[in-house]
Design a protein around this motif. Sequence first.
Motif, PDB file in Angstrom:
ATOM      1  N   UNK A 109       0.843  -1.193   0.000  1.00  0.00           N
ATOM      2  CA  UNK A 109       0.000   0.000   0.000  1.00  0.00           C
ATOM      3  C   UNK A 109       0.877   1.242   0.000  1.00  0.00           C
ATOM      4  N   UNK A 110       0.285   2.335  -0.411  1.00  0.00           N
ATOM      5  CA  UNK A 110       0.994   3.609  -0.437  1.00  0.00           C
ATOM      6  C   UNK A 110       1.081   4.204   0.967  1.00  0.00           C
ATOM      7  N   UNK A 111       2.167   4.867   1.241  1.00  0.00           N
ATOM      8  CA  UNK A 111       2.277   5.690   2.437  1.00  0.00           C
ATOM      9  C   UNK A 111       1.697   7.070   2.082  1.00  0.00           C
ATOM     10  N   UNK A 112       1.518   7.938   3.049  1.00  0.00           N
ATOM     11  CA  UNK A 112       1.080   9.298   2.710  1.00  0.00           C
ATOM     12  C   UNK A 112       2.022   9.985   1.713  1.00  0.00           C
ATOM     13  N   UNK A 113       3.329   9.764   1.861  1.00  0.00           N
ATOM     14  CA  UNK A 113       4.285  10.364   0.916  1.00  0.00           C
ATOM     15  C   UNK A 113       4.098   9.797  -0.487  1.00  0.00           C
ATOM     16  N   UNK A 114       3.798   8.504  -0.579  1.00  0.00           N
ATOM     17  CA  UNK A 114       3.543   7.885  -1.881  1.00  0.00           C
ATOM     18  C   UNK A 114       2.293   8.435  -2.528  1.00  0.00           C
ATOM     19  N   UNK A 115       1.267   8.685  -1.706  1.00  0.00           N
ATOM     20  CA  UNK A 115       0.033   9.291  -2.233  1.00  0.00           C
ATOM     21  C   UNK A 115       0.293  10.715  -2.690  1.00  0.00           C
ATOM     22  N   UNK A 116       1.056  11.468  -1.896  1.00  0.00           N
ATOM     23  CA  UNK A 116       1.346  12.862  -2.239  1.00  0.00           C
ATOM     24  C   UNK A 116       2.125  12.984  -3.544  1.00  0.00           C
ATOM     25  N   UNK A 117       2.987  12.025  -3.802  1.00  0.00           N
ATOM     26  CA  UNK A 117       3.809  12.060  -5.015  1.00  0.00           C
ATOM     27  C   UNK A 117       2.946  12.011  -6.275  1.00  0.00           C
ATOM     28  N   UNK A 118       1.787  11.407  -6.179  1.00  0.00           N
ATOM     29  CA  UNK A 118       0.877  11.311  -7.316  1.00  0.00           C
ATOM     30  C   UNK A 118       0.524  12.683  -7.875  1.00  0.00           C
ATOM     31  N   UNK A 119       0.259  13.639  -6.998  1.00  0.00           N
ATOM     32  CA  UNK A 119      -0.142  14.983  -7.441  1.00  0.00           C
ATOM     33  C   UNK A 119       0.940  15.636  -8.300  1.00  0.00           C
ATOM     34  N   UNK A 120       2.194  15.335  -8.016  1.00  0.00           N
ATOM     35  CA  UNK A 120       3.278  15.923  -8.795  1.00  0.00           C
ATOM     36  C   UNK A 120       3.497  15.173 -10.106  1.00  0.00           C
ATOM     37  N   UNK A 121       3.433  13.849 -10.057  1.00  0.00           N
ATOM     38  CA  UNK A 121       3.814  13.042 -11.214  1.00  0.00           C
ATOM     39  C   UNK A 121       2.679  12.867 -12.223  1.00  0.00           C
ATOM     40  N   UNK A 122       1.439  12.816 -11.776  1.00  0.00           N
ATOM     41  CA  UNK A 122       0.321  12.587 -12.707  1.00  0.00           C
ATOM     42  C   UNK A 122       0.301  13.580 -13.874  1.00  0.00           C
TER      43      UNK A 122
END
Length: 150
Positions: A99-112
């Motif tokens: 599963x994603x950590x909060x940091x992994x989820x946050x990275x989505x906003x930058x990379x998407x």
Amino acid sequence: MQPSDRENAIKFLRQMSIVTQTLKGFMRQKFKAHNINITFEMLQVLRFLWEKESGNQQEIADAIIKDKASLTYLIDNLVGRNLVQRTEDSQDRRNKLITLTPAGKDLSAMIQPWLEEMYQMVALSGTSEELQSSLDVFKNIQENVKQQIA
């Protein structure tokens, strides 16, 4: 097979590899410019989790077309970067859910947005019909090879 067919097949496969490397390079450039310490292969794992929330190693391996050993290495690196975590599967204790950590989820906003930019570049490379025709060619190649190795 005619010599020209063989030559075209070689050129086609070479160009396919060049396109893959170019797209990976596009994403590596974005990562480097923004000091994001991940590889394209790690991105594949993250993309799966951004869409599915969680998955076991076999599901992820199948989705990103990697063997489990390679995936273990990728997940270890993502855990070390605090982007994903392993948890016990409540239905099968032998299985670990990724599963994603909060940091992994946050990275989505930058990379998407970068992924969307990459998809847009691909979409602009031909009409919908041409892209569908190319996709059909790739599927035919896959089927022909699968029949030969079965």
